[in-house]
Design a protein around this motif. Structure first.
Motif, mmCIF file in Angstrom:
data_model
loop_
_atom_site.group_PDB
_atom_site.id
_atom_site.type_symbol
_atom_site.label_atom_id
_atom_site.label_comp_id
_atom_site.label_asym_id
_atom_site.label_seq_id
_atom_site.Cartn_x
_atom_site.Cartn_y
_atom_site.Cartn_z
ATOM 1 N N ALA A 114 6.888 49.837 18.682
ATOM 2 C CA ALA A 114 6.521 49.504 17.299
ATOM 3 C C ALA A 114 5.109 48.918 17.243
ATOM 4 N N SER A 115 4.782 48.002 18.146
ATOM 5 C CA SER A 115 3.424 47.444 18.164
ATOM 6 C C SER A 115 2.403 48.506 18.558
ATOM 7 N N ILE A 116 2.763 49.367 19.479
ATOM 8 C CA ILE A 116 1.851 50.442 19.879
ATOM 9 C C ILE A 116 1.593 51.373 18.698
ATOM 10 N N ARG A 117 2.623 51.653 17.895
ATOM 11 C CA ARG A 117 2.415 52.479 16.688
ATOM 12 C C ARG A 117 1.451 51.794 15.718
ATOM 13 N N VAL A 118 1.559 50.479 15.574
ATOM 14 C CA VAL A 118 0.623 49.758 14.702
ATOM 15 C C VAL A 118 -0.802 49.932 15.232
ATOM 16 N N MET A 119 -0.988 49.786 16.531
ATOM 17 C CA MET A 119 -2.317 49.963 17.126
ATOM 18 C C MET A 119 -2.872 51.344 16.788
ATOM 19 N N GLU A 120 -2.037 52.364 16.939
ATOM 20 C CA GLU A 120 -2.482 53.729 16.662
ATOM 21 C C GLU A 120 -2.759 53.937 15.170
ATOM 22 N N LYS A 121 -1.930 53.359 14.302
ATOM 23 C CA LYS A 121 -2.128 53.494 12.851
ATOM 24 C C LYS A 121 -3.445 52.881 12.394
ATOM 25 N N ILE A 122 -3.896 51.824 13.056
ATOM 26 C CA ILE A 122 -5.149 51.199 12.639
ATOM 27 C C ILE A 122 -6.363 51.796 13.352
ATOM 28 N N GLY A 123 -6.138 52.873 14.085
ATOM 29 C CA GLY A 123 -7.241 53.625 14.681
ATOM 30 C C GLY A 123 -7.552 53.304 16.127
ATOM 31 N N MET A 124 -6.740 52.462 16.759
ATOM 32 C CA MET A 124 -6.994 52.127 18.157
ATOM 33 C C MET A 124 -6.506 53.249 19.067
ATOM 34 N N GLN A 125 -7.125 53.333 20.231
ATOM 35 C CA GLN A 125 -6.715 54.316 21.228
ATOM 36 C C GLN A 125 -6.384 53.612 22.535
ATOM 37 N N TYR A 126 -5.544 54.268 23.302
ATOM 38 C CA TYR A 126 -5.119 53.718 24.591
ATOM 39 C C TYR A 126 -6.315 53.552 25.507
ATOM 40 N N GLY A 127 -6.379 52.398 26.148
ATOM 41 C CA GLY A 127 -7.433 52.149 27.124
ATOM 42 C C GLY A 127 -6.910 52.088 28.539
ATOM 43 N N LYS A 128 -5.829 51.298 28.746
ATOM 44 C CA LYS A 128 -5.312 51.155 30.103
ATOM 45 C C LYS A 128 -3.984 50.407 30.071
ATOM 46 N N THR A 129 -3.274 50.504 31.186
ATOM 47 C CA THR A 129 -2.121 49.656 31.456
ATOM 48 C C THR A 129 -2.548 48.766 32.611
ATOM 49 N N TYR A 130 -2.324 47.478 32.476
ATOM 50 C CA TYR A 130 -2.811 46.541 33.492
ATOM 51 C C TYR A 130 -1.938 45.297 33.517
ATOM 52 N N PHE A 131 -2.145 44.483 34.540
ATOM 53 C CA PHE A 131 -1.411 43.230 34.652
ATOM 54 C C PHE A 131 -2.241 42.152 33.977
ATOM 55 N N HIS A 132 -1.789 41.701 32.811
ATOM 56 C CA HIS A 132 -2.491 40.693 32.015
ATOM 57 C C HIS A 132 -2.118 39.305 32.510
ATOM 58 N N GLN A 133 -3.129 38.474 32.750
ATOM 59 C CA GLN A 133 -2.874 37.093 33.164
ATOM 60 C C GLN A 133 -3.484 36.142 32.149
ATOM 61 N N ASP A 134 -2.686 35.180 31.766
ATOM 62 C CA ASP A 134 -3.054 34.201 30.760
ATOM 63 C C ASP A 134 -2.367 32.899 31.170
ATOM 64 N N PRO A 135 -2.912 31.750 30.807
ATOM 65 C CA PRO A 135 -2.229 30.499 31.166
ATOM 66 C C PRO A 135 -0.792 30.397 30.631
ATOM 67 N N LEU A 136 -0.478 31.110 29.547
ATOM 68 C CA LEU A 136 0.856 31.035 28.955
ATOM 69 C C LEU A 136 1.821 32.075 29.515
ATOM 70 N N PHE A 137 1.299 33.251 29.892
ATOM 71 C CA PHE A 137 2.176 34.299 30.424
ATOM 72 C C PHE A 137 1.372 35.302 31.244
ATOM 73 N N SER A 138 2.072 36.015 32.111
ATOM 74 C CA SER A 138 1.497 37.110 32.886
ATOM 75 C C SER A 138 2.500 38.247 32.859
ATOM 76 N N ALA A 139 2.004 39.452 32.573
ATOM 77 C CA ALA A 139 2.896 40.605 32.477
ATOM 78 C C ALA A 139 2.082 41.887 32.427
#
Length: 186
Positions: free
Chosen positions: A144-169
């Motif tokens: 659902a969030s990916i569809r929102v990204m596409e609806k607003i004109g965004m395109q896929y860039g990459k899949t990666y391991f995101h690291q943030d002080p609050l979460f990593s995934a």
């Protein structure tokens, strides 16, 4: 900066007194599925982690923060749109690449509110601030969030391991590079 209303929605930049509004959205396990495995946020988490984070990037002049979204006709609060530099909580924030995020109450899903508000806020910031690059991240299973990204004109860039002080995934990264009027060719 103020964001004018879009066709169905109105916006207000939230401030440090809005913890209850953030808490309210996070109480629906459906909303929290891809954030915490469906576990609602506690008020202690909102106050100890989320509000200090908001305080770190909140900048009304640059439109950074969390924008409250209400249905204009009823003034019902349905969710929010996040705006901040990508990788803000890292050693190398991208001040020319604004991350958009969204969280809406589940009863408002499927009506186009997330896409309408994200696109509207993005367009207003691009027009007023001259920002040309926007991005968003999501759990790869959050279609659902990916569809929102596409609806607003965004395109896929990459899949990666995101690291943030609050979460990593593992996350998917989508982006939109606007074409500046000064650099476009007719």
């Amino acid at each position: 900066m103020n964001i004018k209303s879009s066709p169905r929605l109105s916006y207000r930049l939230m401030d440090m007194s809005d913890a209850n509004l953030l808490y309210d959205v996070d109480q629906d396990p459906k909303v929290m599925t891809f954030i915490s495995g469906g576990v609602p946020s506690s008020m202690a988490l909102i106050n100890s982690k989320i509000m200090p984070r908001l305080g770190a990037y909140l900048n009304p002049e640059k439109a950074w923060g969390i924008w409250q979204v209400n249905i204009t006709e009823s003034d019902e609060y349905i969710g929010w749109i996040l705006v901040r530099p990508m990788d803000f909580f890292s050693d190398s924030p991208q001040f020319d690449n604004l991350e958009l995020g969204w969280r809406f109450k589940s009863h408002s899903w499927g009506k186009g509110y997330a896409a309408e508000s994200a696109k509207h806020i993005m367009d207003e910031i691009a027009l007023s601030m001259g920002i040309q690059k926007f991005c968003a991240i999501a759990d790869p299973k959050n279609t659902a969030s990916i569809r929102v990204m596409e609806k607003i004109g965004m395109q896929y860039g990459k899949t990666y391991f995101h690291q943030d002080p609050l979460f990593s995934a593992e996350m998917v990264y989508y982006y939109l590079q606007l074409i500046s009027k000064s650099t476009s060719h007719n």
